[in-house]
Design a protein around this motif. Structure first.
Motif, short mmCIF file in Angstrom:
data_model
loop_
_atom_site.label_atom_id
_atom_site.label_comp_id
_atom_site.label_asym_id
_atom_site.label_seq_id
_atom_site.Cartn_x
_atom_site.Cartn_y
_atom_site.Cartn_z
N THR A 12 11.08 5.14 -6.18
CA THR A 12 10.19 5.87 -5.22
C THR A 12 9.80 7.31 -5.96
OG1 THR A 12 9.98 7.00 -2.87
CG2 THR A 12 12.06 7.04 -4.15
N LYS A 13 8.72 7.80 -5.31
CA LYS A 13 8.23 9.33 -5.83
C LYS A 13 8.53 10.11 -4.53
CE LYS A 13 4.80 8.19 -9.42
NZ LYS A 13 4.59 6.68 -9.47
N PHE A 14 8.99 9.65 -3.46
CA PHE A 14 9.26 10.41 -2.52
C PHE A 14 10.85 10.78 -2.13
CE2 PHE A 14 5.34 8.34 -1.84
CZ PHE A 14 4.52 9.49 -1.65
N GLY A 36 0.68 -1.29 0.00
CA GLY A 36 -0.02 -0.03 -0.01
C GLY A 36 0.82 1.22 0.11
N CYS A 37 0.12 2.37 -0.21
CA CYS A 37 0.83 3.73 -0.35
C CYS A 37 0.05 4.67 -0.11
CB CYS A 37 1.49 3.67 -1.82
SG CYS A 37 2.34 5.42 -2.18
N MET A 38 0.62 5.76 0.44
CA MET A 38 -0.22 7.15 0.46
C MET A 38 -0.22 8.02 -0.52
SD MET A 38 2.90 6.75 1.86
CE MET A 38 4.40 7.49 1.69
N GLY A 39 0.35 7.69 -1.46
CA GLY A 39 0.18 8.66 -2.75
C GLY A 39 -1.10 8.47 -3.38
N HIS A 40 -1.39 9.25 -4.33
CA HIS A 40 -2.60 9.29 -5.04
C HIS A 40 -2.45 9.25 -6.39
CE1 HIS A 40 -5.90 9.14 -2.06
NE2 HIS A 40 -4.93 9.77 -1.18
N CYS A 41 -1.61 8.54 -6.89
CA CYS A 41 -1.61 8.60 -8.43
C CYS A 41 -2.63 7.75 -9.08
CB CYS A 41 -0.06 7.91 -8.96
SG CYS A 41 1.31 8.37 -7.97
N HIS A 42 -3.23 8.56 -10.04
CA HIS A 42 -4.54 8.17 -10.52
C HIS A 42 -4.28 6.78 -11.19
CE1 HIS A 42 -6.37 12.47 -10.78
NE2 HIS A 42 -5.66 12.17 -9.51
N TYR A 43 -3.35 6.71 -11.77
CA TYR A 43 -2.93 5.22 -12.78
C TYR A 43 -2.51 4.24 -11.99
CZ TYR A 43 1.58 7.48 -12.26
OH TYR A 43 2.74 7.90 -11.65
N CYS A 44 -2.22 4.26 -10.73
CA CYS A 44 -1.75 3.27 -10.04
C CYS A 44 -2.35 2.17 -9.59
CB CYS A 44 -1.35 3.87 -8.32
SG CYS A 44 -0.60 2.61 -7.36
N TYR A 45 -1.56 0.95 -10.18
CA TYR A 45 -1.98 -0.36 -10.25
C TYR A 45 -2.38 -0.86 -8.82
CZ TYR A 45 2.72 -2.26 -9.20
OH TYR A 45 3.60 -2.57 -8.45
#
Ligand code: SF4
Length: 345
Positions: A177-179, A93-102
């Protein structure tokens, strides 16, 4: 000066009672008590019920800022082609909100973030996989089911893993990562065995589809830091997404990367290129979770590719795919002639 996104702090934390028998479980309990985060208990990280929220939309958002501290019971690792042999499960899981995230589809009704405290057992299992393949090198991907860096300032699990693989002969670790919250990882004894990758994209994609993640400049600054700390560095350009002005958009990305990365970090960089794709089930979930998204999900504009488990994906038509692959590869060759393009998919 503003430093962009703050490190993640959950709004709500659940503990599996058994997790408190592990030192990391105790450390996390103390940390969240001090931070005054609401703490609850659950019998299993697979069955967190009664998450607050009045409808699916709200529950989804609350779940994304909920952390569950549990024990990883399934110690059979999934495979992780093409970037590694195995996926190593430290978190889900992840706290990001990428619309495309699988992850939206793979995690289904459990979008909350899970971290596993039995790190030693997970690493022992990794050792077994390495022994089976010895003397071949075995690569482990730590970001198949989460953005592991994004929560590691809380758990330091990744740091522990980096040092474990640093000592191993035949093991390699990689993650993306994106962080930009990487400071605690800079002094880890990685011994060059961990490839530290950042996900980067054209401004348009980051602006419209990646809320809840670090800014591009911050990711690049963090990349420069980890390269200076001696980590092999990599970038994943994903999803490569066609939009108006995409050629200029991606060119600008590589120009910026070239300008911001210190010269002596440019000799050993890898790039992985992944075009945007979606499945029919993913499209439904995306439209439910992000109903206002601008993400183009029109099957008619795509090419169907058969996939595993009978769920095919929609990728770009051949001509666009070729244009995309050539354009991006040319930019990489122009700005980073010594870099290696590992794959385009
Ligand atoms: Fe998904 Fe990665 Fe975005 Fe997190 S940062 S939501 S894992 S794509």
């Amino acid at each position: 000066m503003s430093k962009g996104r703050k490190p993640f702090m959950p709004q709500l934390v659940y503990f599996e009672p058994d997790a408190l028998e592990y030192p990391l479980g105790q450390t996390l309990l103390e940390k969240f008590k001090q931070e005054d985060v609401e703490i609850r208990y659950t019998t299993s990280h697979n069955q967190v019920r009664n998450l607050p929220g009045e409808n699916d939309f709200q529950r989804y958002r609350i779940a994304k800022s909920t952390l569950v501290v549990g024990i990883r019971k399934t110690l059979k690792f999934d495979t992780s082609k093409p970037s590694a042999e195995y996926a190593i499960p430290f978190a889900t899981g992840c706290m990001g909100h990428c619309h495309y995230c699988y992850l939206q589809t793979t995690m289904g009704s459990k979008p909350y973030i899970r971290t596993y405290v039995n790190v030693e057992e997970i690493l022992e299992q990794a050792q077994q996989y390495m022994d089976e393949r010895s003397p071949e090198i075995t690569r482990f991907e730590a970001s198949c089911t989460s953005d592991i860096v994004g929560i590691d300032h809380l758990t330091h699990t990744l740091k522990r893993a980096i040092e474990f693989f640093g000592k191993s002969e035949q093991g390699r670790l990689r993650f993306v990562t994106k962080f930009h919250h990487v400071d605690h990882l800079l002094d880890a004894e990685h011994n060059g065995k961990t490839r530290f990758r950042f996900s980067i994209n054209a401004d348009y994609v980051i602006k419209y589809f990646e809320p809840g993640t670090s800014r591009l400049e911050d990711r690049i600054e963090a990349a420069a830091k980890v390269a200076k700390a001696g980590y092999p560095l990599g970038f994943i350009v994903a999803p490569i997404y066609l939009h108006e002005g995409w050629k200029e958009g991606y060119k600008h990305l590589f120009e910026l990367l070239h300008a911001k990365l210190p010269e002596d970090t440019k000799h050993d960089i890898t790039f992985e290129l992944i075009q945007h794709r979606f499945t029919k089930p993913a499209k439904r979930v995306i439209q439910k979770n992000y109903p206002m998204t601008k993400l183009e999900l029109d099957e008619e504009k795509r090419r169907y590719k058969w996939g595993r488990y009978g769920i095919g994906k929609y990728i770009y038509p051949k001509e666009q795919e070729t244009d995309m692959k050539e354009t991006i590869s040319n930019y990489i060759n122009e700005f980073f002639p010594k870099a290696k393009i590992e794959y385009f998919t």
